[in-house]
Scaffold this active site. Structure first.
Site, short mmCIF file in Angstrom:
data_model
loop_
_atom_site.label_atom_id
_atom_site.label_comp_id
_atom_site.label_asym_id
_atom_site.label_seq_id
_atom_site.Cartn_x
_atom_site.Cartn_y
_atom_site.Cartn_z
N ALA A 1 -57.50 19.26 -129.27
CA ALA A 1 -56.78 20.53 -129.33
C ALA A 1 -55.30 20.33 -129.09
O ALA A 1 -54.45 20.87 -129.80
CB ALA A 1 -57.36 21.52 -128.32
N TYR A 2 -54.98 19.52 -128.10
CA TYR A 2 -53.57 19.24 -127.80
C TYR A 2 -52.90 18.55 -128.98
O TYR A 2 -51.82 18.94 -129.42
CB TYR A 2 -53.47 18.38 -126.54
CG TYR A 2 -52.06 18.09 -126.10
CD1 TYR A 2 -51.33 19.04 -125.39
CD2 TYR A 2 -51.45 16.87 -126.40
CE1 TYR A 2 -50.03 18.78 -124.99
CE2 TYR A 2 -50.15 16.61 -125.99
CZ TYR A 2 -49.45 17.56 -125.29
OH TYR A 2 -48.15 17.30 -124.89
#
Length: 249
Positions: free
Chosen positions: A155-156
């Site tokens: 996600a990051y």
């Protein structure tokens, strides 16, 4: 006194994630170099402390993932500063450190909402204020993870890749207007965000840096302050690496 005293004289900045870490360090430099600064962050108590410590004009508590709150904060900043010349979008979270197949759906959405959508909302509200004055500098804090991807940080990595793409798009849209839009793509550096990660992830990131050390907040703040200054006059829609040799493109 900063050796760049006066570099931001007459300039007005909004810094997201400004209550701690990189945002706070950038704010301190800008104020020391003559700028007026409004800090945006989630925690009003931390904001109040940061405002006092760095000499910012004020702090506004908001969630950058909420476009209504961002619009209200932009109006507040406009009223307090009389205009906005600089945006440094440094608010962000790491999210879960797990494989994609185990990634919690709500956490994925939260990371994208803050790290990517939040940058979009801030630029959407503040870029018109810069265009009205014919001058602006937007610095979006991305990451080397957005270029190379970090395992167990999907996600990051995805959110920061989005920030890079968004920055390139907006920079090209505004080229020729006097508003420069660039992204910082640092490797890991020591900030409170490390508290959101397991030690195994921290060790992995350090192992990927050829210099063999993490970056320092001050090193990244120095680069951002150049990007946010009048000196950065012929570069837009670009990324500036502070990666200790990790970044290969």
């Amino acid at each position: 006194m900063s050796r760049f005293a006066g570099r931001f004289s007459g300039r007005r900045a909004v810094i997201t994630g400004g209550a701690s870490g990189l945002g706070k360090a950038v704010a301190a430099r800008m104020v020391a170099e003559g700028g007026q600064v409004v800090l945006w962050d989630l925690d009003q108590a931390l904001l109040d402390k940061a405002v006092e410590e760095v000499g910012a004009l004020r702090g506004v508590a908001l969630d950058v993932s909420d476009p209504v709150q961002v619009a209200a904060a932009a109006a507040t900043a406009q009223a307090a500063l009389g205009g906005v010349d600089i945006l440094v979008a440094s608010a962000g979270i790491t999210g879960a450190t797990v494989p994609v197949t185990e990634f919690p759906l709500d956490n994925w959405k939260r990371v994208i909402d803050i790290n990517l959508n939040g940058v979009f909302y801030c630029c959407r509200e503040l870029a018109p204020l810069m265009l009205a004055g014919g001058y602006g500098r937007i610095v979006n804090v991305a990451s080397v993870a957005g270029k190379e991807g970090n395992p167990n940080a999907s996600a990051y990595s995805a959110s920061k890749a989005g920030v890079i793409g968004f920055t390139k798009s907006l920079g090209k849209e505004l080229a020729g207007t006097g508003v420069m839009v660039n992204a910082l793509t640092p490797a890991a550096f020591e900030t409170p965000i490390f508290l959101q990660m397991p030690q195994s992830q921290i060790d992995y990131m350090k192992s990927k840096i050829p210099m063999g050390r993490f970056g320092q907040v001050e090193e990244n703040a120095a680069m951002i302050c150049f990007m946010a200054s009048e000196e950065c006059s012929f570069t837009t829609a670009a990324t500036f690496d502070t990666s200790g040799g990790r970044t290969t493109f």
